[in-house]
Design a protein around this motif. Structure first.
Motif, short mmCIF file in Angstrom:
data_model
loop_
_atom_site.label_atom_id
_atom_site.label_comp_id
_atom_site.label_asym_id
_atom_site.label_seq_id
_atom_site.Cartn_x
_atom_site.Cartn_y
_atom_site.Cartn_z
N GLY A 166 -45.88 42.30 92.02
CA GLY A 166 -45.60 41.16 92.89
C GLY A 166 -44.70 41.62 94.02
N THR A 167 -43.51 42.09 93.66
CA THR A 167 -42.57 42.57 94.68
C THR A 167 -42.19 44.02 94.38
N GLY A 168 -41.51 44.64 95.36
CA GLY A 168 -41.04 46.02 95.17
C GLY A 168 -40.09 46.13 93.98
N GLY A 169 -39.31 45.07 93.78
CA GLY A 169 -38.31 45.08 92.70
C GLY A 169 -38.92 45.29 91.33
N HIS A 170 -40.15 44.80 91.11
CA HIS A 170 -40.83 45.01 89.82
C HIS A 170 -41.71 46.25 89.86
N GLU B 25 -35.97 44.99 82.33
CA GLU B 25 -35.45 43.96 83.23
C GLU B 25 -34.54 44.61 84.27
N GLN B 26 -34.77 44.31 85.53
CA GLN B 26 -33.98 44.91 86.60
C GLN B 26 -32.72 44.09 86.90
N THR B 27 -32.80 42.79 86.70
CA THR B 27 -31.70 41.93 87.13
C THR B 27 -30.79 41.60 85.94
N HIS C 276 -33.42 48.40 112.15
CA HIS C 276 -33.58 47.04 111.64
C HIS C 276 -34.99 46.84 111.07
N GLN C 277 -35.07 46.74 109.74
CA GLN C 277 -36.35 46.44 109.07
C GLN C 277 -36.42 44.93 108.96
N CYS C 278 -37.31 44.32 109.74
CA CYS C 278 -37.24 42.86 109.93
C CYS C 278 -38.41 42.10 109.33
N PHE D 68 -41.65 47.32 108.49
CA PHE D 68 -41.51 47.82 107.11
C PHE D 68 -41.17 49.30 107.17
N VAL D 69 -40.29 49.75 106.31
CA VAL D 69 -39.97 51.18 106.25
C VAL D 69 -40.76 51.79 105.10
N GLY D 70 -41.67 52.68 105.43
CA GLY D 70 -42.54 53.30 104.42
C GLY D 70 -41.96 54.60 103.90
N GLY E 290 -31.19 42.20 96.20
CA GLY E 290 -32.18 42.33 95.13
C GLY E 290 -31.81 43.53 94.26
N ALA E 291 -32.25 43.49 93.01
CA ALA E 291 -31.84 44.52 92.06
C ALA E 291 -32.28 45.92 92.46
N GLY E 292 -33.48 46.04 93.07
CA GLY E 292 -33.98 47.36 93.45
C GLY E 292 -33.13 48.00 94.54
N THR E 293 -32.85 47.21 95.56
CA THR E 293 -32.03 47.71 96.66
C THR E 293 -30.64 48.11 96.15
N LEU E 294 -30.09 47.27 95.29
CA LEU E 294 -28.76 47.56 94.75
C LEU E 294 -28.74 48.86 93.95
N ALA E 295 -29.79 49.06 93.14
CA ALA E 295 -29.85 50.29 92.34
C ALA E 295 -29.91 51.50 93.26
N GLU E 296 -30.68 51.38 94.34
CA GLU E 296 -30.80 52.50 95.28
C GLU E 296 -29.47 52.77 96.00
N LEU E 297 -28.85 51.70 96.49
CA LEU E 297 -27.63 51.90 97.28
C LEU E 297 -26.47 52.40 96.42
N ASN F 150 -29.77 32.25 91.17
CA ASN F 150 -28.77 32.80 92.10
C ASN F 150 -28.38 34.23 91.74
N GLU F 151 -29.34 34.98 91.20
CA GLU F 151 -29.00 36.30 90.69
C GLU F 151 -28.57 37.25 91.80
N GLN F 152 -29.08 37.04 93.04
CA GLN F 152 -28.66 37.96 94.11
C GLN F 152 -27.18 37.77 94.44
N ALA F 153 -26.71 36.52 94.41
CA ALA F 153 -25.28 36.26 94.65
C ALA F 153 -24.46 36.90 93.53
C1 UD1 Z 1 -37.06 37.09 96.59
C2 UD1 Z 1 -36.89 37.58 95.20
O1 UD1 Z 1 -37.14 36.89 94.23
N1 UD1 Z 1 -36.43 38.82 95.09
C3 UD1 Z 1 -36.34 39.48 93.80
C4 UD1 Z 1 -37.20 40.73 93.83
O2 UD1 Z 1 -36.64 41.53 94.84
P1 UD1 Z 1 -37.44 42.40 95.91
O3 UD1 Z 1 -38.54 43.14 95.29
O4 UD1 Z 1 -37.76 41.50 97.06
O5 UD1 Z 1 -36.24 43.37 96.37
P2 UD1 Z 1 -35.57 44.59 95.63
O6 UD1 Z 1 -34.29 44.77 96.33
O7 UD1 Z 1 -35.50 44.47 94.16
O8 UD1 Z 1 -36.58 45.81 95.96
C5 UD1 Z 1 -37.08 46.03 97.22
C6 UD1 Z 1 -37.67 47.43 97.22
O9 UD1 Z 1 -38.51 47.59 98.38
C7 UD1 Z 1 -38.06 48.73 99.10
N2 UD1 Z 1 -38.34 48.52 100.54
C8 UD1 Z 1 -37.89 47.41 101.18
C9 UD1 Z 1 -38.12 47.23 102.53
C10 UD1 Z 1 -38.86 48.23 103.22
O10 UD1 Z 1 -39.12 48.14 104.43
N3 UD1 Z 1 -39.29 49.33 102.54
C11 UD1 Z 1 -39.06 49.49 101.20
O11 UD1 Z 1 -39.48 50.50 100.61
C12 UD1 Z 1 -36.59 48.85 98.79
O12 UD1 Z 1 -36.12 50.14 99.09
C13 UD1 Z 1 -36.60 48.50 97.30
O13 UD1 Z 1 -37.00 49.60 96.52
O14 UD1 Z 1 -37.14 41.42 92.57
C14 UD1 Z 1 -35.81 41.88 92.25
C15 UD1 Z 1 -35.89 42.67 90.93
O15 UD1 Z 1 -36.51 41.95 89.93
C16 UD1 Z 1 -34.82 40.70 92.20
O16 UD1 Z 1 -33.51 41.20 92.02
C17 UD1 Z 1 -34.89 39.91 93.53
O17 UD1 Z 1 -34.05 38.77 93.52
#
Ligand code: UD1
Length: 395
Positions: free
Chosen positions: A22-26, A145-147, A249-251, A279-281, A299-306, A324-327
């Motif tokens: 679904g999303t990058g985070g999963h 679970e990431q979060t 700026h990735q917008c 998007f940053v690839g 988001g959990a993925g970004t946090l783990a990376e940073l 409100n898991e991001q907060a």
């Molecule tokens: C809106 C929503 O419900 N977001 C949830 C979603 O986060 P979501 O997947 O949106 O965001 P995350 O921060 O977890 O991960 C984003 C990932 O995409 C990558 N990236 C992002 C932008 C870009 O241009 N290029 C790129 O590669 C980031 O480096 C990162 O690896 O799943 C996470 C983990 O279950 C949750 O913590 C978030 O709350």
């Protein structure tokens, strides 16, 4: 007995069925687990067969295709959450829930045919049918679970899983009673290449001629789709910000045009320090290496990376993310002095107040970055693979 060796002697490939997306985070933690398992078993010369089950429209389908991982699709139902319980009984929700039994039936035949040694779920709606099918077919199931708080899909699957792997100690106390006994803290896997970026390559890869070497660089990211709120406060801060920093700026793909038009109206010297992208690839690791400060959703993925990288960050949490898991994520780091979190009213002014000291004071910025690094878990993928092999050995 070492299960790797005994199975290896049998000469059968290790079969991993992975579901989540679904999303990058999963998606990215699942991909990282797959690669780490392959590398681990390559040492014992054991082949790994991987099947990823997701939705064809999800990021996971593109990622699996790019990695040459076999992919299968199942029908899924997405529950659109609302504060008003009556709104949850919407026609869209009713229609989607109707798809769940079909998805479970499809998933059951996939699991029965593939006969995985272990099933990994990293969450997202698509994980539910496969996780349920794993239980029906009595295959070991590891839920990652990431979060901090379990997502809806993983909550459904945690009961009866062979192992619930979580990213933070604080999750342990929040798990359903039945899942506590099997839980392990692994951390949230980060793609290894993300940790191996090269700052000077980023400037070259972006073709960034106006990059000012004497200034720090801010990387702004709103997640794959971009974040309107972050885009707005950055746009309103650009003249101020570009006096002090280079900005990547990735917008989000849909927002490039409007922001680009605005940036073109800035004085040429400032506009040259601004690199806008939807998007940053593959250049993400290099961009992260270049960044002195990151402005981001939490988001959990970004946090783990940073945190694994040890970056100073200003977080602007998405208020509506589940529970409100991001907060919560952002506050957790901010309380430890490992990040700055914008938790109340967010405006260009609050952003500038947060960013100003980080841009002007190297010592302060480095101290925050070091404290962030202390929260990183660069070995998360290895620990998750330990959990997968352990569950498989008991299956
Ligand atoms: C809106 C929503 O419900 N977001 C949830 C979603 O986060 P979501 O997947 O949106 O965001 P995350 O921060 O977890 O991960 C984003 C990932 O995409 C990558 N990236 C992002 C932008 C870009 O241009 N290029 C790129 O590669 C980031 O480096 C990162 O690896 O799943 C996470 C983990 O279950 C949750 O913590 C978030 O709350």
């Amino acid at each position: 007995m070492n299960h790797d060796d005994s199975d290896n002697r049998a000469g059968r490939p290790f079969r991993l069925l992975v579901t989540g997306g679904g999303t990058g985070g999963h998606t990215y933690p699942a991909l990282t687990a797959v690669r780490t398992l392959q590398a681990r078993l390559a040492v014992t010369r054991r082949a790994v067969e991987v099947l990823w089950v997701g939705t064809a429209a999800g990021l996971e389908a593109r990622v699996a295709a790019a990695e040459g991982i076999a992919f299968a699709e199942v029908a899924t139902g997405k529950i659109r959450r609302s504060a008003n319980p009556l709104k949850m009984v919407s026609p869209a929700n009713v229609k989607d829930m109707g798809r769940v039994p079909l998805g479970v039936a499809q998933a059951r035949s996939i699991v029965a045919a593939f006969r995985p040694d272990v099933v990994l779920s990293t969450g997202g709606y698509v994980a539910v049918p496969i996780g349920l099918a794993a239980k029906m077919c009595r295959r070991p199931l590891v839920v990652h679970e990431q979060t901090v708080r379990l997502g809806l899909a993983n909550r459904v699957l945690a009961r009866g899983a062979s192992c619930v792997a979580v990213s933070a100690e604080s999750t342990l106390g929040l798990l359903p009673e039945a899942a506590k006994a099997t839980a392990v803290v692994t951390g949230n896997p980060v793609r290894p290449e993300v940790l191996a970026g090269n700052a000077s390559k980023a400037v070259e890869a972006l073709g960034w001629h106006g990059f000012a070497r004497h200034l720090p660089t801010v990387y702004v990211t709103g997640g794959a789709q971009g974040a309107q709120q972050i885009n707005t406060i950055i746009r309103d801060s650009l003249p101020w910000l570009l006096e002090r920093a280079n900005v990547v700026h990735q917008c989000g793909p849909k927002n490039v045009e409007a922001l680009g038009t605005y940036a073109a109206s800035l004085p040429a010297e400032l506009a040259a320090r601004y690199h806008l992208t939807g998007f940053v690839g593959p250049e993400l690791p290099d961009v992260l290496a270049l960044a002195d400060v990151v402005v981001s959703r939490s988001g959990a993925g970004t946090l783990a990376e940073l945190t694994a990288l040890g970056k100073a960050a200003v977080f602007v949490p998405l208020a509506s993310a589940a529970g409100n898991e991001q907060a919560h994520n952002a506050r957790h780091l901010a309380d430890a002095g490992a990040a700055v979190a914008l938790l109340g009213e967010v405006s260009a002014q609050t952003l500038q107040e947060a960013l100003g000291p980080l841009l002007s004071d190297d010592t302060k910025r480095r101290a925050i970055a070091e404290r962030a690094r202390a929260h990183g878990r660069p070995d998360a993928a290895e620990r998750l693979v330990d959990a997968l092999l352990k569950a498989a050995s008991k299956g």
